[in-house]
Design an enzyme around this catalytic site. Structure first.
Site, PDB file in Angstrom:
ATOM      1  N   LYS A   3     -23.872 -79.958   4.518  1.00  0.00           N
ATOM      2  CA  LYS A   3     -24.861 -79.083   3.869  1.00  0.00           C
ATOM      3  C   LYS A   3     -24.129 -77.842   3.411  1.00  0.00           C
ATOM      4  CE  LYS A   3     -29.251 -80.447   5.630  1.00  0.00           C
ATOM      5  NZ  LYS A   3     -29.695 -80.433   7.017  1.00  0.00           N
ATOM      6  N   HIS A  44     -28.191 -68.817   6.211  1.00  0.00           N
ATOM      7  CA  HIS A  44     -27.224 -68.789   7.318  1.00  0.00           C
ATOM      8  C   HIS A  44     -26.553 -67.444   7.502  1.00  0.00           C
ATOM      9  CE1 HIS A  44     -27.018 -73.219   6.233  1.00  0.00           C
ATOM     10  NE2 HIS A  44     -27.472 -73.204   7.460  1.00  0.00           N
ATOM     11  N   HIS A  62     -26.031 -71.678   2.669  1.00  0.00           N
ATOM     12  CA  HIS A  62     -26.903 -70.865   1.818  1.00  0.00           C
ATOM     13  C   HIS A  62     -27.273 -69.570   2.535  1.00  0.00           C
ATOM     14  CE1 HIS A  62     -30.544 -71.985   3.984  1.00  0.00           C
ATOM     15  NE2 HIS A  62     -30.138 -73.239   3.930  1.00  0.00           N
TER      16      HIS A  62
END
Ligand code: ARG
Length: 569
Positions: A131, A137, A134
Site C-alpha cells: 500500500k 500515515h 498516504h
C-alpha cells in the site's frame, strides 16, 4: 536558583522571628506557594489562611508581620494583600538565574536522565505492505518519532518498531495475480502501484471466476508454511514496499530499530494460544476461540477463527510478549488511530488476565482521524493524497519563496527541504493528538502565523543577530533584561523543562509545538521593542545571552518534534 524554595526558606525564618513558630518545614511552605494568574499580583504568592488557626491571628495580621520580617536582595517587593503575601522577584536577578541555569545545561536544558537504564518501545507508522504511504500515515509516523526523541531526551533507551502489516490472504492473492499476469520488470518499475494493480485485477477477475479465490488462499497457505517460492516473492514485495516507504522516511528524518511486522509472529502465536488455553482463558464460540471480556463490557477478543486462522489480535498478543521478553520495556506505546481504541483495550485487558502486571505499562497513544480538504480518506474515492507528493509540493513552495526573498542563500535546496517538510510536520503536530485533522493545502503549506516556518525563521533571525554581534566580552548587566518583553522571554525559557515533562507525561508532542510558537512570538516582540545591540555593552551582553539561550531552546524544541532548525533562511 529555585525561587519558590528560596521564598519558602525566607518565610520559614520569618515565622520563627515574628511568631516563634518552627513547626513548618520549607518544603511544606513551598507546597502551598502559588503562582498568581497575573504577574501584576506578583511572581509568587503565599496564602496565610491556614496559619490563622495555629497562630490564632487574622490572616492579614500574619501577612503584615511576615512582610516586615523578610529582607532578601532577590525580592524586589513584597505586598501584603488580604491575607496573601505577594512576592515580586527582582527582575534582573530572575533573568540572571534562569539564564545561568540554561547555560549550565547547554543543549540538554529541559532534558533529564530520569529514564536512564529503562527502555521504551514505540510502535508507530506500522505501514501495510503493498500500500502506498498516504497522508493518513503522517500522524502515527511523526507523533511516534517525536515521542521517541522526547523519551531519549529523558535518558530512556528507545526501540522504534514498524509493526508492518504483512500478513493476510490479500498477499496470497497478490502472489497468484503476479504468477498469472505479472512481470518482474513491471513491479520493479511500478513499485507499490504495480502491486496494487495486480491486486485490483485479481479481485475483478475473481468476480467472474470465483475459483481464483482458492488459488489466492493456497498461496497464502504457502506463505504461512514458509514455502520457498512463496516466501521469495513475498519478501521481494516487502522489499519493494519498504524501498518506497524509505524515501518518505528519509524525507521526514524518521528511522526504526525494528521492522518486525505481523508475519514475524507466524511461529510465535502457538505459544500464546497454548498459554491462553492453560490459563483457562479460551472459550469456544461458534467454532471460534475467544477470550470473553463481557465482564468488562467489551466484545470478545477473537484469537482463532473457526477455520483455525489467526487474527490481528493474536499477532498483537504474541508481539507484546515478544517485546517484553526481548526488550524488557518499562513502557510500550502504540501510536495508532483511535479507530483501534477497542482493540487495544481488549489487548491490554487480555494481557492483564494472563497475569502480566506489566500490561499496565502498555499504552495506546491514540490520535484523531485525518481528512483531506474536508473529505475522509478512502482509497476508493480516488482522493488519496500521497505523502511524498504533499512533501514535494511543500518543498517546491518553500524554494519559490526563498528564491524570491533570499536569492543569495547558499544551500537553497537543502533549506527549502527543511522548511517545506517542517511546515507539514509542524501542521500535523500542532493540535492535541486526539483532535481530528483536516489537511488543506493552503493551511499545511502556510508559512505565516503559527507555523513551522515562522518558528524556523525566528531561529534563523536569532542566529543572524548573534553573527552580526560578533564577540562581546562585557560583563552582562541583567537590568537590560528587566523590560516586560525580555521578562516574557525569560519566563517562557524557565517553563521549558516543565513543558517537556508535561509533554512526556501525557505523550503529547503538541505541547512542545505550541511552546515553540509562544517562545518565537515572545522573542520577536523582544527583538522589535528592545535594542539587542545596545550601546551599553553590559546591556548588550545580557540581551545577547538571552538571544543565545532562546536560539538554543527553539532548536531543542524543534529537534524534539522532528523539525530542522536552519541557521539561515
Ligand atoms: N498496520 C496497522 C494499520 O495500518 C497498524 C498496526 C499498529 N500496531 C499494532 N501493533 N497493532 O492499521
Amino acid at each position: 536558583m529555585d525561587f519558590k524554595l528560596s521564598i519558602a526558606n525566607e518565610i520559614a525564618a520569618a515565622l520563627e522571628t515574628a511568631f516563634g513558630e518552627t513547626s513548618l518545614t520549607a518544603d511544606a511552605i513551598a507546597s502551598v506557594i502559588e503562582i498568581p494568574p497575573d504577574t501584576a499580583m506578583g511572581d509568587y504568592a503565599f496564602p496565610c489562611f491556614r496559619l490563622a488557626k495555629t497562630l490564632r491571628k487574622a490572616p492579614p495580621v500574619i501577612a503584615d508581620a511576615l512582610r516586615a520580617a523578610i529582607h532578601a536582595p532577590f525580592l524586589k517587593e513584597i505586598q501584603s494583600v488580604k491575607g496573601y503575601l505577594n512576592f515580586f522577584i527582582d527582575r534582573a536577578t530572575y533573568a540572571r538565574e534562569v539564564l545561568a541555569g540554561i547555560e549550565a545545561h547547554g543543549g540538554r536544558y529541559g532534558g533529564s536522565d530520569e529514564g536512564a537504564g529503562r527502555t521504551v518501545c514505540l510502535d508507530y507508522s506500522s505501514i501495510n505492505i503493498a500500500k502506498r504511504f498516504h497522508i493518513g500515515h503522517l500522524s502515527t509516523t511523526m507523533i511516534g518519532n517525536a515521542l521517541k526523541n522526547m523519551y531519549e531526551f529523558y535518558g530512556y533507551k528507545t526501540v522504534g518498531i514498524n509493526h508492518l502489516g504483512d500478513y493476510g490472504t490479500q498477499f496470497g492473492k497478490m502472489i497468484a495475480a503476479y504468477k498469472l499476469w505479472g512481470s518482474r520488470e513491471e513491479v520493479e518499475r511500478g513499485g507499490v502501484n504495480a502491486m496494487v494493480s495486480l491486486y485490483v485485477r485479481f479481485n475483478a477477475e475473481a468476480e467472474k471466476d470465483p475459483g481464483l479465490n482458492d488459488l489466492g488462499r493456497a498461496w497464502f497457505r504457502k506463505i504461512e508454511d514458509g514455502d520457498e517460492e512463496a516466501m521469495s516473492i513475498f519478501n521481494w514485495f516487502k522489499k519493494v514496499t519498504l524501498a518506497d516507504a524509505s524515501r518518505v522516511y528519509d524525507m521526514l528524518g524518521v528511522r526504526f530499530d525494528s521492522y518486525a511486522g505481523e508475519s514475524f509472529y507466524n511461529d510465535k502465536m502457538g505459544r500464546v494460544i497454548d498459554e491462553l488455553r492453560a490459563k483457562n482463558l479460551l472459550v469456544e464460540s461458534d467454532g471460534a476461540q475467544i477470550v470473553d471480556l463481557s465482564e468488562w463490557n467489551m466484545p470478545p477478543f477473537i484469537i482463532l477463527r473457526s477455520d483455525g486462522g489467526t487474527l490481528y489480535a493474536t499477532r498483537d498478543l504474541a508481539a507484546a510478549l515478544y517485546r517484553k521478553d526481548t526488550y524488557d520495556f518499562a513502557k510500550c506505546l502504540y501510536v495508532v488511530a483511535y479507530q483501534q481504541d477497542l482493540h487495544f483495550k481488549q489487548l491490554f485487558k487480555t494481557l492483564e488476565l494472563m497475569g502480566y502486571d506489566w500490561a499496565k505499562n502498555c499504552k495506546h497513544v491514540s490520535f484523531g482521524m485525518v481528512s483531506f480538504e474536508g473529505e475522509s480518506l478512502s482509497t476508493r474515492r480516488g482522493n488519496v493524497v500521497y505523502l511524498d507528493e504533499l512533501l514535494e509540493k511543500a518543498v517546491e513552495k518553500a524554494l519559490a519563496i526563498i528564491e524570491e526573498k533570499s536569492p543569495n542563500l547558499e544551500n537553497k535546496e537543502e533549506v527549502a527541504r527543511q522548511v517545506g517538510i517542517g511546515a507539514v510536520v509542524f501542521f500535523d503536530l500542532y493540535n492535541s493528538r486526539i483532535k481530528d485533522i483536516d489537511f488543506r493545502w493552503d493551511r499545511a503549506l502556510n508559512f505565516d502565523g503559527e507555523t513551522g516556518p515562522y518558528v524556523q525563521y525566528t531561529h534563523a533571525r536569532s542566529c543572524s543577530v548573534l553573527r552580526k554581534a560578533g564577540s562581546c566580552d562585557a560583563e552582562p548587566d541583567y537590568e537590560g533584561l528587566a523590560t516586560p518583553e525580555a521578562q516574557d522571554v525569560v519566563r517562557l525559557l524557565e517553563q521549558f523543562p516543565a513543558t517537556v515533562a508535561d509533554a512526556i507525561d501525557r505523550n503529547e508532542p503538541s505541547l512542545i509545538t505550541r511552546y515553540s510558537v509562544a517562545l518565537a512570538q515572545a522573542f520577536n516582540k523582544f527583538y522589535y521593542e528592545n535594542r539587542i545591540l545596545d550601546d551599553d555593552m553590559g546591556v548588550r551582553a545580557a540581551r545577547l545571552q538571552l538571544t543565545r539561550d532562546t536560539r538554543q531552546t527553539i532548536a531543542t524544541a524543534l529537534g524534539l518534534i522532528g523539525i530542522a532548525a536552519p541557521e539561515r533562511m
